[in-house]
Every structure is written in structure tokens, then in C-alpha cells.
Enzyme design. Sequence first.
Site, PDB file in Angstrom:
ATOM      1  N   HIS A 164       0.842  -1.214   0.000  1.00 45.66           N
ATOM      2  CA  HIS A 164       0.000   0.000   0.000  1.00 45.66           C
ATOM      3  C   HIS A 164       0.868   1.252   0.000  1.00 45.66           C
ATOM      4  CE1 HIS A 164      -3.914  -1.949   0.713  1.00 45.66           C
ATOM      5  NE2 HIS A 164      -3.177  -2.889   1.270  1.00 45.66           N
ATOM      6  N   CYS A 177     -11.663  -0.805   0.716  1.00 45.06           N
ATOM      7  CA  CYS A 177     -10.499  -1.707   0.689  1.00 45.06           C
ATOM      8  C   CYS A 177     -10.089  -1.952   2.139  1.00 45.06           C
ATOM      9  CB  CYS A 177      -9.355  -1.066  -0.099  1.00 45.06           C
ATOM     10  SG  CYS A 177      -7.862  -2.074  -0.137  1.00 45.06           S
ATOM     11  N   GLY A 194      -6.452  -1.682   2.750  1.00 45.75           N
ATOM     12  CA  GLY A 194      -6.152  -0.264   2.523  1.00 45.75           C
ATOM     13  C   GLY A 194      -6.511   0.582   3.731  1.00 45.75           C
TER      14      GLY A 194
HETATM   15  N1  LIG Z   1      -6.264  -5.294  -4.662  1.00 44.85           N
HETATM   16  C1  LIG Z   1      -5.573  -5.882  -3.509  1.00 44.85           C
HETATM   17  C2  LIG Z   1      -6.276  -7.196  -3.074  1.00 44.85           C
HETATM   18  C3  LIG Z   1      -7.658  -6.939  -2.488  1.00 44.85           C
HETATM   19  C4  LIG Z   1      -7.595  -6.057  -1.281  1.00 44.85           C
HETATM   20  C5  LIG Z   1      -8.886  -5.375  -0.862  1.00 44.85           C
HETATM   21  N2  LIG Z   1     -10.059  -5.663  -1.627  1.00 44.85           N
HETATM   22  C6  LIG Z   1      -9.129  -5.519   0.635  1.00 44.85           C
HETATM   23  O1  LIG Z   1     -10.287  -5.522   1.089  1.00 44.85           O
HETATM   24  O2  LIG Z   1      -8.108  -5.582   1.379  1.00 44.85           O
HETATM   25  C7  LIG Z   1      -4.117  -6.193  -3.905  1.00 44.85           C
HETATM   26  O3  LIG Z   1      -3.857  -6.386  -5.091  1.00 44.85           O
HETATM   27  O4  LIG Z   1      -3.284  -6.237  -2.990  1.00 44.85           O
END
Ligand SMILES: N[C@H](CCC[C@H](N)C(=O)O)C(=O)O
Length: 283
Positions: A168, A226, A229
Amino acid sequence: MKLKFTKMHGAGNDFVVIDAINQDVRFTPEQWKQLADRRFGVGADQMLVVEKPSTDGVDFRYRIYNADGGEVEQCGNGARAFVRFVTEKGLTGKRAIKVETMSGIIEPRLEADGGITVDMGAPILEPERVPFDASGLQGKAEGTDTLWPLDVNGQTTWISVVSMGNPHAVQVVPDAQSAAVHQDGPAIEHHPRFPKRVNAGFMQVVDRHAVRLRVFERGAGETLACGTGACAAVVAGIRRGLLDSPVRVTTLGGELSIAWAGPGTSVMMTGPAVSVFEGEIEI
Ligand SMILES: N[C@H](CCC[C@H](N)C(=O)O)C(=O)O
């Protein structure tokens, strides 16, 4: 094959959830991409695949595939949907579940009030382990964090870098709603200093216990929420001296609550998980 699935979401971050214990699920990245397609497939930000564990003392393994078909290390909203799925499907009678992911074991828990709390493990704070290539950059200390100057579309953007098992890049913006998520998100996601690409967070600090957050996700684009996130943003905000635990994270799709007691301790995330419909698809 005819694939059974459950469509779910966690604060609007939506998933196709698949029982791979009772179905034989071996798809190519192209097939995962087709499943995620909102016109030619079911449509989702991620696919979550529930499997038998490969480690003793663990209840399940769960794999995560982004909409672009790539398998990734962790998904916070997905961990809550996973708990709702395995309990609703009767795959376990437990309320506290140990589940193995590509980035390690996490412990989601179904609370008495129906909410779901997940022990997301401790954040990884060393840039090289995120991974982020800081070589040749002059970082600047803020609180216990180090902000890094990233060249984004010709402008210098100061970011925090945090891994929750997945990478992140978090920046503070004056207003989340008007933040340049769609202009700068792709440039950050694919920035060469992130060898595994990165999820780009845009955080507006509302007060010491509340933020508004938008995330341009690696492999999925902007999602309504997310989970990892939100964890990464709160860790960055606390390290920068801007936030105090717990923090209410308001996303486009709903609210998450994140608590963190400092380095070496787990980030605890609480939030919703909803089953929308069951389906079958020929794939
Ligand atoms: N796109 C993220 C995976 C899904 C994370 C997100 N949908 C969550 O709730 O943590 C990645 O490539 O690391």
C-alpha cells in the site's frame, strides 16, 4: 464446468466466493478475469476461493484473485466475507476461525452481534519488504513514519508505504471526494518503484479518530472499500501522529473500524459482510 458461487460484498467491495472444498476449481488467469468481468461474467473486484488447509492447526485456506486475474496475498474485506460464507454454508461451526492466506495466517471472528472482527496481523513497515524501492530518494521523517517523494504525473506526491501482506502507498489529501484518484491511482499502481505494483490510498483526516478513504486497488481499480487499505491508512496516520486508535474509516461503500496499538502488534479490523445472491455459471 458448471461453477456454483455466492456473490458477496464487504462495504461495497464485491466478491465472487467459491467453495473449492466441494468443487474442483482450477482456473487460468483468463478464466478468473472472465468471472470478474461485469458484462461477460458475474462481475466482482476479487474472487475468493475457500480450500482445505495445507497447514496443521488451521481451519481453512483462502485464495484471492484480483479482477485482472492475478492471485494476491491478502484481502481484508474478503476475510470478513469468507467468515460469513463458511458459517452460512455450514463448512464450520466455529466463530473464531484460523485461515491461511498467501501472506500468512489471519484470524477472523464472527461476533455475537453478527459483526465480524479480523486480526489482520502486524503491518510490515520496512520499505524494502513492502516492497518499495527507496534507493536514491531522500525521505522525510514525520512522527515515527518516513514519507517518500514519488514522482506522480510530473508532481511530487509524499507517500507512506505499508504492507498488510499486500503493498500500500498512502497519501493524505485535503478532501477525499475531490482527490485525483483516477488520474493518479493508475500512475501510482504501476510506478516502477513498486516491483509488485501497489494499492494507492487517498486519506482525508477528519479528526484524530476518523478518516475518509478512497483506494485505487492494484488489479481492480477504484473499489468502494479496501480493508487492507483501511488498515494501511490507519497505520500510516498513527505513525505520522495524525490519528489515535481506534479509527472510524468512512469509505464510498460503508464504514470500517480499525484499531492498532503500535509496531509489532496486530491491526484489528471490524466491518460488515453481506451475501447478495447464489448463482451458477458455465466456465
Ligand atoms: N487489490 C488488492 C487485493 C484486495 C484487497 C482489498 N479488496 C481488501 O479488502 O483488502 C491487492 O492487489 O493487494
